[in-house]
Every structure is written in structure tokens, then in C-alpha cells.
Motif scaffolding. Structure first.
Motif, PDB file in Angstrom:
ATOM      1  N   SER A  20       4.661   5.343  34.677  1.00  6.95           N
ATOM      2  CA  SER A  20       3.480   3.693  35.291  1.00  6.95           C
ATOM      3  C   SER A  20       4.397   2.097  35.199  1.00  6.95           C
ATOM      4  N   ARG A  21       4.107   2.985  34.021  1.00  5.34           N
ATOM      5  CA  ARG A  21       5.503   1.205  33.681  1.00  5.34           C
ATOM      6  C   ARG A  21       6.566   0.998  33.974  1.00  5.34           C
ATOM      7  N   TYR A  22       7.143   2.224  34.023  1.00  6.40           N
ATOM      8  CA  TYR A  22       8.996   2.623  34.624  1.00  6.40           C
ATOM      9  C   TYR A  22       8.800   2.716  36.452  1.00  6.40           C
ATOM     10  N   GLU A  23       8.129   2.933  37.294  1.00  9.69           N
ATOM     11  CA  GLU A  23       7.423   2.197  38.743  1.00  9.69           C
ATOM     12  C   GLU A  23       6.518   1.254  38.948  1.00  9.69           C
ATOM     13  N   SER A  24       6.082   0.856  38.382  1.00 11.77           N
ATOM     14  CA  SER A  24       5.800  -0.646  38.036  1.00 11.77           C
ATOM     15  C   SER A  24       7.080  -1.369  38.290  1.00 11.77           C
ATOM     16  N   GLY A  25       7.582  -1.654  36.300  1.00 10.91           N
ATOM     17  CA  GLY A  25       8.969  -2.316  36.596  1.00 10.91           C
ATOM     18  C   GLY A  25      10.049  -2.020  37.378  1.00 10.91           C
ATOM     19  N   MET A  26      10.327  -1.044  38.312  1.00  8.31           N
ATOM     20  CA  MET A  26      11.189  -0.680  39.643  1.00  8.31           C
ATOM     21  C   MET A  26      10.646  -1.372  40.760  1.00  8.31           C
ATOM     22  N   GLY A  47      19.264  -8.376  35.616  1.00 11.97           N
ATOM     23  CA  GLY A  47      19.226  -8.455  34.332  1.00 11.97           C
ATOM     24  C   GLY A  47      17.457  -8.320  33.983  1.00 11.97           C
ATOM     25  N   PHE A  48      16.996  -8.374  35.064  1.00 12.53           N
ATOM     26  CA  PHE A  48      15.211  -7.226  34.726  1.00 12.53           C
ATOM     27  C   PHE A  48      15.529  -6.074  34.888  1.00 12.53           C
ATOM     28  N   PHE A  49      16.680  -5.771  36.007  1.00  9.99           N
ATOM     29  CA  PHE A  49      16.805  -4.281  36.464  1.00  9.99           C
ATOM     30  C   PHE A  49      17.829  -3.415  34.510  1.00  9.99           C
ATOM     31  N   GLU A  50      18.633  -4.485  33.826  1.00  7.17           N
ATOM     32  CA  GLU A  50      19.288  -4.299  32.406  1.00  7.17           C
ATOM     33  C   GLU A  50      18.324  -3.869  31.692  1.00  7.17           C
ATOM     34  N   ARG A  51      17.100  -4.652  31.175  1.00  2.00           N
ATOM     35  CA  ARG A  51      15.986  -4.222  30.724  1.00  2.00           C
ATOM     36  C   ARG A  51      14.989  -3.130  30.314  1.00  2.00           C
ATOM     37  N   ILE A  52      14.907  -2.521  32.300  1.00  2.00           N
ATOM     38  CA  ILE A  52      14.623  -1.637  32.009  1.00  2.00           C
ATOM     39  C   ILE A  52      14.917  -0.314  31.333  1.00  2.00           C
ATOM     40  N   ALA A  53      16.358  -0.507  32.643  1.00  2.84           N
ATOM     41  CA  ALA A  53      17.863   0.081  32.376  1.00  2.84           C
ATOM     42  C   ALA A  53      17.459   0.074  30.220  1.00  2.84           C
ATOM     43  N   ASP A  54      17.667   0.086  29.965  1.00  2.00           N
ATOM     44  CA  ASP A  54      17.933  -0.354  28.757  1.00  2.00           C
ATOM     45  C   ASP A  54      16.253   0.197  27.809  1.00  2.00           C
ATOM     46  N   ALA A  55      15.554   0.292  28.112  1.00  2.00           N
ATOM     47  CA  ALA A  55      14.451   0.650  28.015  1.00  2.00           C
ATOM     48  C   ALA A  55      14.590   2.182  28.235  1.00  2.00           C
ATOM     49  N   GLU A  56      14.551   2.890  29.397  1.00  2.00           N
ATOM     50  CA  GLU A  56      14.073   3.833  30.196  1.00  2.00           C
ATOM     51  C   GLU A  56      15.687   4.612  29.584  1.00  2.00           C
ATOM     52  N   LYS A  57      16.911   4.378  29.360  1.00  2.00           N
ATOM     53  CA  LYS A  57      17.800   5.206  28.716  1.00  2.00           C
ATOM     54  C   LYS A  57      18.609   6.232  29.697  1.00  2.00           C
ATOM     55  N   ASP A  58      17.448   7.293  30.186  1.00  2.00           N
ATOM     56  CA  ASP A  58      17.943   8.119  31.133  1.00  2.00           C
ATOM     57  C   ASP A  58      18.288   7.808  32.738  1.00  2.00           C
ATOM     58  N   LYS A  59      17.940   7.147  32.964  1.00  2.00           N
ATOM     59  CA  LYS A  59      17.591   7.303  34.570  1.00  2.00           C
ATOM     60  C   LYS A  59      19.045   5.792  35.076  1.00  2.00           C
ATOM     61  N   TRP A  60      19.381   6.591  36.311  1.00  2.00           N
ATOM     62  CA  TRP A  60      20.912   5.488  36.698  1.00  2.00           C
ATOM     63  C   TRP A  60      20.257   4.538  37.555  1.00  2.00           C
ATOM     64  N   SER A 189      13.240   9.363  47.490  1.00  2.00           N
ATOM     65  CA  SER A 189      11.917   8.045  45.923  1.00  2.00           C
ATOM     66  C   SER A 189      12.195   6.529  46.533  1.00  2.00           C
ATOM     67  N   PRO A 190      10.825   5.590  46.551  1.00  2.00           N
ATOM     68  CA  PRO A 190      10.740   4.929  46.638  1.00  2.00           C
ATOM     69  C   PRO A 190      11.972   4.284  46.206  1.00  2.00           C
ATOM     70  N   PHE A 191      12.269   4.644  45.456  1.00  2.00           N
ATOM     71  CA  PHE A 191      13.003   3.102  44.586  1.00  2.00           C
ATOM     72  C   PHE A 191      14.691   3.504  44.686  1.00  2.00           C
ATOM     73  N   HIS A 192      14.961   5.007  45.557  1.00  2.00           N
ATOM     74  CA  HIS A 192      16.521   4.810  45.245  1.00  2.00           C
ATOM     75  C   HIS A 192      16.644   3.456  46.853  1.00  2.00           C
ATOM     76  N   PRO A 193      18.378   4.090  46.632  1.00  2.00           N
ATOM     77  CA  PRO A 193      18.857   2.947  47.516  1.00  2.00           C
ATOM     78  C   PRO A 193      18.343   3.120  49.173  1.00  2.00           C
ATOM     79  N   SER A 194      17.698   1.913  49.481  1.00  2.00           N
ATOM     80  CA  SER A 194      17.378   2.079  51.165  1.00  2.00           C
ATOM     81  C   SER A 194      18.268   1.117  51.492  1.00  2.00           C
ATOM     82  N   TRP A 195      18.887  -0.058  51.042  1.00  2.00           N
ATOM     83  CA  TRP A 195      19.311  -1.294  52.160  1.00  2.00           C
ATOM     84  C   TRP A 195      20.474  -0.659  52.453  1.00  2.00           C
ATOM     85  N   GLY A 196      20.685  -1.889  53.259  1.00  2.00           N
ATOM     86  CA  GLY A 196      21.998  -1.412  54.636  1.00  2.00           C
ATOM     87  C   GLY A 196      21.866  -1.787  56.278  1.00  2.00           C
TER      88      GLY A 196
END
Length: 208
Positions: A20-26, A47-60, A189-196
Motif C-alpha cells: 500500500s505504501r509503495y502504490e501510494s508513493g508511486m 528525487g521523489f522516485f529515487e527515494r521510493i526506489a532506494d526504499a523498495e530496492k527490488d522494483k525497476w 499495471s497503472p504504474f507501467h509506462p504509458s506516456w507518449g
């Protein structure tokens, strides 16, 4: 038996809370990315995404978005040191790729190579041009249905002289291909790239 059930329940509760924290952050990060108006806004989103990434460590995905936002900041700031921005982007992208390589990470590799090539096109064409071409080929091979592949190829080819196989006519076909794929694209997923899509529409209009 009751103790086992309690342990299992606690485990799943912790997992759900973390998810839930990860999804909320994303979600918050993607909104920040969407609302960014300046290069500084993009750097903040990165920087915000980098902090999420450093906390999760296993999500690209968080590292990918951190890299993407940083890259975009380099275009938004005309005075930015494009090489410095690109090195930071490549560092973040490398962390994403260490977890997963896919069509979208290769697309971003191409975008970074193009940025660095623009610093001195005549001197850098052979090295960064080849790097961009290789990344694009890998992106297309990884997922031929990724609309962003044809978008970034079209953006690049629009600026290549017709004598070298580029130009508006070539870019127009690629923009049309991109939009055709956007019409049926379904992110994993709702978080996968969709831009463009907006960029593909702009590219098509510029090639008319």
C-alpha cells in the motif's frame, strides 16, 4: 495452530501495508511528474522516485521514472549541462536495468544517447548515434508493440536529413505507427509506462 495463523496473518498484514505504501508513493510520484512545469519540478520528481526506489530496492519502475524525469529536466532547461544530466540519468537507469531490462528501459537508453549526441552532433554522431541505434533495435526486439519505440524513432528521424534516410515523410509513418499502437496499448499495471501519445500526435502534426 492458532499461533501459526496469527503469524501468517501478521505476515500478510505487513506485506499489504508495504504494498500500500509503495502504490501510494508511486501514485503520488506520477501525479508530481504529470504536473511538473519546470526543470526544477522534474528534478524534484526524479528525487521523489529515487527515494521510493532506494526504499523498495527490488522494483525497476521507481528507478526508471527517476531516470526519465531527470532526463526530461535536461531538455526543459536550455542551459543544463546535457552530459552531466545524462550521466545521472544513466546511473539511475542502470539501477533499473539491474532489476529488469525491457523495451522501455532500452527506449530511455536511446533517448539519453540522442541527448548526448546533440551536444556536438558532428563529432559524436558515430559513437552516440550507434549507441542510440543499438538501444532502439533492442527496444523493438523486446516489444515490437511498444508505441514509444516508434515515437522516439520518429522524433529522431525527423531531424535526420532526407539524404541520410530521414525527414518528415519517414517520421510521419513512424508517428502513425506509434498512434496505431497507442490505440490498443494496455500497460501491465497503472504504474507501467504509458506516456507518449501526446508527443506522437505532436510529431504527426509537425510532419504534415
Amino acid at each position: 495452530m492458532k499461533h501459526l495463523l496469527v503469524i501468517v496473518s501478521v505476515f500478510f498484514a505487513v506485506q499489504l501495508a508495504a504494498q500500500s505504501r509503495y502504490e501510494s508513493g508511486m501514485q503520488k510520484g506520477l501525479e508530481q511528474l504529470k504536473e511538473a512545469k519546470t526543470a526544477d519540478d522534474m528534478i524534484a520528481a526524479s528525487g521523489f522516485f529515487e527515494r521510493i526506489a532506494d526504499a523498495e530496492k527490488d522494483k525497476w519502475l521507481p528507478y526508471y521514472y527517476a531516470a526519465y524525469a531527470n532526463h526530461i529536466s535536461g531538455w526543459m532547461n536550455a542551459k543544463a549541462d546535457k552530459d552531466k544530466v545524462s550521466e545521472k540519468t544513466k546511473d539511475l537507469l542502470g539501477k533499473a536495468e539491474a532489476i529488469e531490462r525491457n523495451s522501455d528501459t532500452y527506449c530511455l537508453r536511446q533517448m539519453v544517447a540522442v541527448m548526448q549526441m546533440t551536444v556536438d552532433p558532428m563529432a559524436r554522431y558515430q559513437s552516440y548515434g550507434a549507441e542510440a541505434a543499438n538501444a532502439l533495435a533492442s527496444a523493438k526486439k523486446a516489444d515490437p508493440a511498444n508505441p514509444r519505440v516508434y515515437l522516439i524513432e520518429g522524433q529522431y528521424m525527423k531531424n535526420v536529413p532526407e539524404a541520410f534516410g530521414g525527414g518528415k515523410a519517414v517520421a510521419k509513418k513512424l508517428a502513425e505507427k506509434s498512434l496505431e499502437l497507442f490505440a490498443t496499448a494496455k500497460p501491465a499495471s497503472p504504474f507501467h509506462p504509458s506516456w507518449g501519445k501526446d508527443q506522437a500526435e505532436q510529431l504527426l502534426a509537425a510532419c504534415q
